[in-house]
Design a protein around this motif. Sequence first.
Motif, short mmCIF file in Angstrom:
data_model
loop_
_atom_site.label_atom_id
_atom_site.label_comp_id
_atom_site.label_asym_id
_atom_site.label_seq_id
_atom_site.Cartn_x
_atom_site.Cartn_y
_atom_site.Cartn_z
N MET A 1 2.21 12.02 0.72
CA MET A 1 2.60 12.02 -0.68
C MET A 1 4.03 12.53 -0.80
N THR A 2 4.82 11.86 -1.62
CA THR A 2 6.20 12.23 -1.81
C THR A 2 6.35 12.91 -3.16
N SER A 3 7.17 13.95 -3.21
CA SER A 3 7.39 14.66 -4.47
C SER A 3 8.26 13.82 -5.39
N PRO A 4 8.18 14.05 -6.72
CA PRO A 4 8.96 13.26 -7.67
C PRO A 4 10.46 13.43 -7.46
N LEU A 112 8.69 6.03 6.16
CA LEU A 112 8.43 5.17 7.30
C LEU A 112 9.34 5.56 8.46
N ASN A 113 8.75 5.70 9.63
CA ASN A 113 9.51 5.99 10.83
C ASN A 113 8.99 5.06 11.92
N TYR A 114 9.79 4.06 12.26
CA TYR A 114 9.39 3.06 13.25
C TYR A 114 8.05 2.42 12.89
N GLY A 115 7.87 2.11 11.61
CA GLY A 115 6.69 1.41 11.16
C GLY A 115 5.48 2.28 10.86
N LYS A 116 5.60 3.58 11.10
CA LYS A 116 4.49 4.51 10.82
C LYS A 116 4.87 5.40 9.64
N VAL A 117 3.87 5.75 8.83
CA VAL A 117 4.10 6.68 7.73
C VAL A 117 3.98 8.10 8.28
N VAL A 118 5.04 8.88 8.10
CA VAL A 118 5.07 10.27 8.56
C VAL A 118 5.59 11.15 7.43
N GLN A 119 5.32 12.45 7.53
CA GLN A 119 5.89 13.42 6.60
C GLN A 119 7.25 13.83 7.12
N TYR A 139 19.44 9.34 -3.07
CA TYR A 139 18.33 9.43 -2.13
C TYR A 139 18.47 8.38 -1.02
N ASN A 140 17.92 8.73 0.15
CA ASN A 140 17.84 7.81 1.27
C ASN A 140 19.21 7.26 1.67
#
Length: 156
Positions: A1-4, A112-119, A139-140
């Motif tokens: 989950m990402t914060s607002p 996304l990190n190399y196709g995987k969802v990570v925190q 952002y980003n």
Amino acid sequence: MTSPRLEPGSLAPAFTLADQDDRPVALKDLRGGKVILFFYPAAMTPGCTTQACDFRDSLAPLQAAGYTVLGISRDDTAKLREFRERDGLDYELLSDPDHRVHTRYGVWGDKLNYGKVVQGVTRSTFVLDEKGRISHALYNVKATGHVARLRRLLEV
């Protein structure tokens, strides 16, 4: 989950974090001046080193325009001190090991990190006005070329 995410015009979330020398830095103490906060994933990694050195190399014109630059990561203060010394960074690096400030600024969460969802940390930069309001929430951002784009945006 990402914060607002934060929006321009909103009040920047307050914080006090330790700098690379274990001294507290409180955002409220910088009111009256403009501030650039940049969040980066990890000290001494290639992308973060590029970004940090770009800020170092642009520090004089940014300071001449009234900006204080602060880098924020989850690294401990000893690693920040080593990073600062190794690369001659002449601005403060702040430690947020439990990512509370990251979360309040909306830069911690799923990515996304190399196709995987990570925190993790989304590389992001915030420009604050003299009253502590966000004038730009970027952002980003990419490590390479970001500071040059930021300088164009700020006309510095």
